[in-house]
Design a protein around this motif. Structure first.
Motif, short mmCIF file in Angstrom:
data_model
loop_
_atom_site.label_atom_id
_atom_site.label_comp_id
_atom_site.label_asym_id
_atom_site.label_seq_id
_atom_site.Cartn_x
_atom_site.Cartn_y
_atom_site.Cartn_z
N LEU A 331 0.83 -1.21 0.00
CA LEU A 331 0.00 0.00 0.00
C LEU A 331 0.86 1.25 0.00
CD1 LEU A 331 -2.80 -0.99 2.56
CD2 LEU A 331 -2.91 -1.03 0.06
N GLU A 334 2.51 1.45 -3.64
CA GLU A 334 1.62 1.62 -4.79
C GLU A 334 0.65 2.79 -4.66
OE1 GLU A 334 1.86 -0.09 -7.56
OE2 GLU A 334 3.55 -1.26 -6.75
N TYR A 335 0.37 3.23 -3.44
CA TYR A 335 -0.65 4.26 -3.26
C TYR A 335 -0.18 5.46 -2.44
CZ TYR A 335 -3.74 0.65 -5.09
OH TYR A 335 -4.33 -0.30 -5.89
N TYR A 339 0.84 8.92 -4.60
CA TYR A 339 -0.24 9.90 -4.58
C TYR A 339 -0.17 10.86 -3.39
CZ TYR A 339 -2.11 6.84 -8.17
OH TYR A 339 -2.27 6.08 -9.31
#
Length: 372
Positions: A331, A334-335, A339
């Motif tokens: 997590l 990738e996120y 972001y």
């Protein structure tokens, strides 16, 4: 006191930011440009003001081997400075303990990066506290001290309207600005060299601001998060100007100035705003807004709702724990990092804080918020 020791034991030979700070002192001694990158030694460049090179001298004189004692003393000094600022604030005992425990992990994250952001948080807290105590001259000292190192502390001016001695505050800022501007000169080669370094500092900050937009480890802010989630590149002023308006609107509630809970909540807003609307925000800088989150939660004279508790937990899990090994690596990779999602809970809380400051009554708890 355990936190800087943990940092020292784990970063004794891998303290990159400490090497940059240490190098800035020795570069000043050698009359070199403080802001040239040094990829061979630490792969980055210095971005703090010339005053910082002098302030760091007690930690730079220790040898790096075998124990790097300077690193340990630096971590202890940062920790004690913030601890002292929290303990000598006008927060009640419940607020103080809540800050110390809730922010402990974020504090460790900042210590692992040896970041001066810890001291920036302390200078803002002390500026607020000293204005509350009507010691505006010394409030100006901390505002200017932080400003001449990392600019951020200039937000201490946000408390200007709460000051009962505005002339003394302005005069103090002018006095300390002159003192801190001149202070490095007797130690580092005089007027010409230091003035040149102030110009070099300005250039380095402009270059760094341009690089922040493309760095996954920088611009962890509302600005960076919006750019990355939307995939759009637009002028940051489209976010900064509305943010400044929203930040400033509570100042129109003049009838609330007398309530300490309202003034504390504005302090919380300041602590979050400087990270959410700065392209230079990084993970280790979140010690500042996390203190603001606790102040927002505890200063309110009304009972907090389940939604507020959820936001508190959400911030702790996503913003504070995401850089750690306790958070799922997938997590984070990738996120959270791509972001800039570390900024998400703080953004939601800051927006709710702004709404509360514009609509809520802060009078009920005014007589119970000072420390016994």
């Amino acid at each position: 006191m355990l936190l800087p020791v943990i940092m020292w034991l784990s970063k004794m030979t891998r303290a990159n930011n400490f090497l940059i700070y240490r190098g800035s002192f020795w570069n000043a001694v050698r009359e070199w440009n403080l802001y040239l990158p040094n990829p061979a030694e630490y792969g980055d460049s210095h971005h703090y003001g010339p005053l910082f090179s002098l302030l760091f001298s007690p930690f730079a004189i220790f040898p790096l081997k075998p124990l790097n004692i300077g690193l340990l003393l630096w971590g202890i000094t940062l920790t004690l400075f913030l601890y002292w600022a929290i303990r000598h604030s006008q927060f009640n005992k419940r607020q103080q303990l809540f800050i110390l425990w809730f922010c402990a992990h974020e504090m460790l994250t900042a210590l692992f990066m040896q970041q001066f952001n810890i001291a920036i948080a302390a200078t803002i807290l002390l500026a607020y506290y000293l204005i509350e105590r009507e010691k505006d001259f010394w409030a100006a000292f901390f505002i200017m001290l932080g400003t001449f190192v990392k600019i951020y502390s200039i937000v201490g001016l946000a408390f200007f309207f709460f000051s009962k001695h505005k002339g003394r505050l302005i005069g103090g800022m002018l006095f300390w600005a002159v003192v801190f501007f001149l202070l490095p000169m007797p130690f580092f080669h005089g007027w010409d060299y230091i003035v040149e370094q102030y110009y070099n500092w300005y250039v380095s900050l402009a270059e760094k601001n341009a690089l922040n937009a493309g760095s996954i480890m920088q611009n962890i802010s509302l600005i960076g998060m919006t750019h990355r989630i939307t995939g759009m590149q637009f002028n940051d002023l489209w976010l900064i100007i509305p943010g400044m308006v929203l930040f400033a609107l509570p100042y129109l509630r003049f009838d609330q100035y007398k309530n300490m809970a309202f003034r504390q909540t504005l302090l919380a807003s300041v602590l979050m705003f400087i990270i959410l609307f700065s392209t230079g925000s990084e993970s280790s800088g979140y010690i500042t807004p996390f203190i603001g989150i606790v102040i927002w939660y505890t200063a309110a004279p009304w009972k907090r709702t389940r939604w507020d508790v959820f936001l508190l937990v959400f911030a702790f899990i996503l913003s504070s724990m995401s850089p750690s090994d306790l958070f799922p690596a997938y997590l984070r990779r990738e996120y959270v990092h791509p972001y800039a999602l570390k900024a998400l809970p703080v953004t939601i809380i800051w927006l709710q804080l702004c709404y509360e400051m514009l609509t809520k009554e802060y009078a009920q708890r005014a007589e119970t918020t000072s420390c016994e």
